[in-house]
Write an enzyme that holds these catalytic residues in place. Structure first.
Site, short mmCIF file in Angstrom:
data_model
loop_
_atom_site.label_atom_id
_atom_site.label_comp_id
_atom_site.label_asym_id
_atom_site.label_seq_id
_atom_site.Cartn_x
_atom_site.Cartn_y
_atom_site.Cartn_z
N HIS A 45 35.32 56.13 70.33
CA HIS A 45 33.87 56.28 70.16
C HIS A 45 33.22 57.12 71.26
CE1 HIS A 45 33.85 53.71 66.72
NE2 HIS A 45 34.27 52.65 67.39
N ARG A 70 41.63 54.41 75.34
CA ARG A 70 41.48 53.77 74.04
C ARG A 70 41.73 54.83 72.98
NH1 ARG A 70 36.50 50.41 71.42
NH2 ARG A 70 35.33 52.32 71.80
N GLU A 147 39.42 42.66 66.82
CA GLU A 147 38.00 42.95 66.55
C GLU A 147 37.60 42.74 65.10
OE1 GLU A 147 37.19 47.00 67.69
OE2 GLU A 147 39.15 47.71 67.03
N ASP A 173 32.45 45.02 66.95
CA ASP A 173 33.13 45.02 65.65
C ASP A 173 33.53 43.62 65.22
OD1 ASP A 173 33.34 47.62 64.39
OD2 ASP A 173 34.43 48.26 66.16
#
Length: 252
Positions: A45, A70, A147, A173
């Site tokens: 993200h 990530r 998540e 999430d």
């Protein structure tokens, strides 16, 4: 080099993790000097790509901070590439089943334990067997994200996958998947019960639990809950929050 987070966890401590969303070596260098135990480049993200990730690694490698990534998704090609670039920890989003966890772990491990291809272009020497290949499977961390409600239902099976070192909760999430508002610092009993379960089940297996926090106060609380890896905000969040606070103080 030895994995700093493994050393911290072995001593019974918790690690504080920084987060890089901004694709810039200078901002990474600034963050790396602030005292974080590790810093994670966010390819999912954040506004990062592979080359900006490498630039961030180059900026922070002179500081005693462990570089992590990530991933954008659970895909073997990018898993190998971030490790080849020098990541010491890989956080994988949306791991909902033991089968997905096994696929992630296999892509992150050299044979015979896994299927990772040899070519550590920054982490070692490309095309040459060095000390890196001998220690990479031990010194790199494989961290699936928990998540979704499905992942929580399959938590024990995910944790039992050989090669998983820790799990990392994405609170936004996780809440979203359960019909809640996607925020970081959760107070719902339903979510706190999940946190308690994750901490209990990881501790039972000698693994670590991580969680992304919005504030330092919640990160401190999370450590008290038993989390061994806490992330606080991100570089972009700090810039925005600091700017708003300064402007409000002057105008107020």
């Amino acid at each position: 080099m030895p994995n700093k987070l493994k050393q911290i966890w072995a001593s019974g401590g918790a690690a504080i993790n920084g987060w890089l969303a901004i694709p810039n070596g200078f901002s990474a260098e600034v963050l790396a000097q602030c005292g974080w135990d590790s810093v994670t480049v966010d390819l999912q993200h954040g506004v990062q790509d592979y080359l900006s990730m490498v630039t961030c690694f180059q900026a922070i490698q002179v500081h005693p901070v462990m570089p992590m990534v990530r991933l954008p998704w659970n895909e073997p090609g990018i898993i190998g590439k971030v490790l080849d670039a020098g990541a010491y920890g890989v956080i994988c989003p949306m791991v909902n089943t033991a089968e997905q966890a096994r696929a992630f772990v296999a892509a992150a491990l050299y044979p015979p334990a896994g299927t990772r291809s040899n070519g550590p272009i920054r982490a070692g020497i490309y095309g040459v067997t060095t000390g890196y290949q001998k220690t990479a499977n031990v010194e790199t961390l494989r961290i699936p994200m928990i998540e979704t409600g499905e992942a929580v239902s399959n938590l024990e099976a995910i944790l039992d996958v050989e090669g998983v070192d820790a799990v990392y909760i994405g609170p936004s999430d996780l809440g979203f998947s359960l019909g809640l508002v996607p925020v970081l610092d959760r107070e719902e009993k339903q979510i706190l019960d999940i946190y308690e379960k994750v901490v209990r089940e990881t501790a039972k297996r000698g693994l670590a639990a991580g969680v992304h926090c919005g504030t330092a106060a919640y990160a401190k609380r999370a450590i008290g809950m038993g989390f061994k890896l806490v992330t606080i905000g991100s570089d972009s969040v700090f810039i925005g929050a600091g700017s708003r606070q300064a402007i409000a103080e002057v105008r107020g």
